[in-house]
Design an enzyme around this catalytic site. Structure first.
Site, PDB file in Angstrom:
ATOM      1  N   TYR A   1       0.827  -1.204   0.000  1.00 29.32           N
ATOM      2  CA  TYR A   1       0.000   0.000   0.000  1.00 29.32           C
ATOM      3  C   TYR A   1       0.862   1.254   0.000  1.00 29.32           C
ATOM      4  O   TYR A   1       2.068   1.191   0.243  1.00 29.32           O
ATOM      5  CB  TYR A   1      -0.941   0.008   1.217  1.00 29.32           C
TER       6      TYR A   1
ATOM      7  N   ARG B   1       7.956   3.862  -4.979  1.00 31.09           N
ATOM      8  CA  ARG B   1       8.089   2.910  -3.862  1.00 31.09           C
ATOM      9  C   ARG B   1       7.065   1.787  -3.991  1.00 31.09           C
ATOM     10  O   ARG B   1       7.354   0.629  -3.664  1.00 31.09           O
ATOM     11  CB  ARG B   1       7.943   3.638  -2.513  1.00 31.09           C
TER      12      ARG B   1
ATOM     13  N   HIS C   1      -0.989 -21.440  -0.451  1.00 32.11           N
ATOM     14  CA  HIS C   1       0.104 -20.519  -0.136  1.00 32.11           C
ATOM     15  C   HIS C   1       0.886 -20.038  -1.351  1.00 32.11           C
ATOM     16  O   HIS C   1       1.232 -18.870  -1.447  1.00 32.11           O
ATOM     17  CB  HIS C   1       1.062 -21.169   0.869  1.00 32.11           C
TER      18      HIS C   1
ATOM     19  N   LYS D   1       6.550  -2.011   1.736  1.00 29.31           N
ATOM     20  CA  LYS D   1       5.380  -1.408   2.408  1.00 29.31           C
ATOM     21  C   LYS D   1       4.202  -2.364   2.309  1.00 29.31           C
ATOM     22  O   LYS D   1       3.223  -2.134   1.587  1.00 29.31           O
ATOM     23  CB  LYS D   1       5.069  -0.021   1.815  1.00 29.31           C
TER      24      LYS D   1
ATOM     25  N   GLU E   1      12.537   2.535  14.018  1.00 30.90           N
ATOM     26  CA  GLU E   1      11.683   3.655  13.561  1.00 30.90           C
ATOM     27  C   GLU E   1      10.404   3.631  14.388  1.00 30.90           C
ATOM     28  O   GLU E   1      10.226   2.773  15.244  1.00 30.90           O
ATOM     29  CB  GLU E   1      11.367   3.486  12.071  1.00 30.90           C
TER      30      GLU E   1
ATOM     31  N   LEU F   1      11.360   1.251   6.900  1.00 28.32           N
ATOM     32  CA  LEU F   1      10.746   1.714   5.657  1.00 28.32           C
ATOM     33  C   LEU F   1      11.467   2.992   5.233  1.00 28.32           C
ATOM     34  O   LEU F   1      11.681   3.892   6.053  1.00 28.32           O
ATOM     35  CB  LEU F   1       9.257   2.016   5.875  1.00 28.32           C
TER      36      LEU F   1
HETATM   37  N1  PDD Z   1       3.125   5.110   7.398  1.00 25.94           N
HETATM   38  N2  PDD Z   1       7.829   3.881   8.777  1.00 25.94           N
HETATM   39  C1  PDD Z   1       6.693   3.163   8.807  1.00 25.94           C
HETATM   40  C2  PDD Z   1       6.702   1.850   9.491  1.00 25.94           C
HETATM   41  C3  PDD Z   1       5.535   3.675   8.208  1.00 25.94           C
HETATM   42  O1  PDD Z   1       4.396   2.936   8.219  1.00 25.94           O
HETATM   43  C4  PDD Z   1       5.560   4.941   7.590  1.00 25.94           C
HETATM   44  C5  PDD Z   1       4.355   5.525   6.906  1.00 25.94           C
HETATM   45  C6  PDD Z   1       6.767   5.666   7.594  1.00 25.94           C
HETATM   46  C7  PDD Z   1       6.883   7.021   6.944  1.00 25.94           C
HETATM   47  O2  PDD Z   1       6.860   6.909   5.543  1.00 25.94           O
HETATM   48  P1  PDD Z   1       6.384   8.111   4.609  1.00 25.94           P
HETATM   49  O3  PDD Z   1       7.194   9.301   4.996  1.00 25.94           O
HETATM   50  O4  PDD Z   1       6.673   7.633   3.254  1.00 25.94           O
HETATM   51  O5  PDD Z   1       4.916   8.345   4.870  1.00 25.94           O
HETATM   52  C8  PDD Z   1       7.888   5.102   8.177  1.00 25.94           C
HETATM   53  C9  PDD Z   1       1.936   5.411   6.638  1.00 25.94           C
HETATM   54  C10 PDD Z   1       1.708   6.873   6.506  1.00 25.94           C
HETATM   55  C11 PDD Z   1       0.765   4.622   7.186  1.00 25.94           C
HETATM   56  O6  PDD Z   1       0.951   3.438   7.405  1.00 25.94           O
HETATM   57  O7  PDD Z   1      -0.330   5.168   7.360  1.00 25.94           O
END
Ligand code: PDD
Length: 286
Positions: free
Chosen positions: A33, A52, A102, A148, A181, A205
């Protein structure tokens, strides 16, 4: 006004949007996603988000049947039908629908869902500027956090633990004491080396906002240190903040109720926060 979602080729009322009970995203988390922010009518970093997405799909050998132009058309049409100028676009692509087994199914077309909802970025920025609390939480995710994937169980457990402690975010930690993170954000500290965050590797990520902040730091002359740090180093840091497309730059004032630095929003965080807000408004890092 009722919301509209794009579901596998059709625009449907949001509440009627449905996928098969044998969609592999539903059964195996076999999908990926993106969340893209729509700010004052403009998509923020749509290109890098879709790059990405392509990368995540390729890592899972899910063929993307949509061209970039087709995806952009669907995103713009979803925004138009929801009459939004500020909001969040959510895009999810799974391997598709097949009898539960699977191994990868053959000849299955990936499934695409795009939704959009209103989000008040101005209000969020006012609230964010006050600073928030964070907790630490064990990082129990798999070894490919660079993908992601929609498989977010460890992330939601971490977020729930944060919410139950009155905190905004859970900062995830490895058994060796290193911080990776946030559960839905990248995490940054300011210490004697400058602005510090975990390097890009399969453990985190690679945030799109993270890349913009690096660009900002370079422009502002803030020394950058992409190296892992421990929870203890985070506790002893001068400043800390998180970054994500949804919540931009979010100052963090306490970690496990332990004040970071002065316990107030620090000068480097303020600089990055303001510069990122300028980027949202102008589309360029200045
Ligand atoms: N989350 N790390 C993780 C684990 C994340 O799920 C996200 C983003 C980020 C930041 O990535 P970006 O700057 O590309 O949004 C880092 C999204 C917003 C979510 O799951 O809603």
């Amino acid at each position: 006004m009722s919301r509209i979602a794009y579901v596998n080729g059709a625009y449907v009322p949001h509440r009627q949007g449905a996928v098969s009970i044998e969609d592999r995203g539903y059964q195996f988390s076999d999908g990926v996603y993106e969340v893209i922010c729509l700010f004052k009518g403009k998509l923020i970093d749509a290109g890098p988000h879709l790059d990405r997405l392509d990368r995540s799909l390729a890592e899972l050998s899910i063929p993307n049947p949509y061209s970039r132009a087709a995806l952009m058309t669907i995103i713009h049409e979803t925004i138009r039908r929801n009459r939004l100028s500020d909001g969040l676009v959510y895009l999810q692509m799974t391997r598709g629908t097949a009898p539960r087994d699977h191994q990868f199914p053959e000849d299955t077309r990936p499934a695409l869902v795009v939704t959009a909802r209103y989000f008040d970025f101005d209000q969020a920025a006012i609230k964010a500027a006050e600073g928030m609390k964070a907790i630490t939480y064990p990082d129990i995710r798999w070894a490919r956090r660079d993908i992601k994937s929609v498989s977010l169980l460890p992330n939601i457990l971490a977020k729930q633990a944060a919410v139950e402690k009155g905190a905004y975010e859970a900062i995830m930690t490895m058994p060796n004491g290193l911080v990776t993170e946030g559960c839905s954000t990248n995490f940054w500290i300011v210490d004697q080396t400058g602005l510090r965050t975990h390097p890009v590797c399969p453990d985190i990520l690679n945030g799109i906002t993270r890349s913009r902040i690096i660009e900002i730091a370079k422009k502002e002359g803030v020394p950058l240190n992409e190296s892992p740090f421990t929870v203890e180093e985070a506790r002893q840091a001068r400043e800390a903040f998180t970054s994500s497309s949804v919540r931009a730059v979010q100052p963090i004032l306490t970690l496990d109720d332990h004040p970071i630095g002065s316990g107030l929003v620090g000068p480097i965080t303020t600089k990055i926060f303001q510069s990122y807000q300028r980027f949202l408004k102008t589309g360029v890092v200045s």
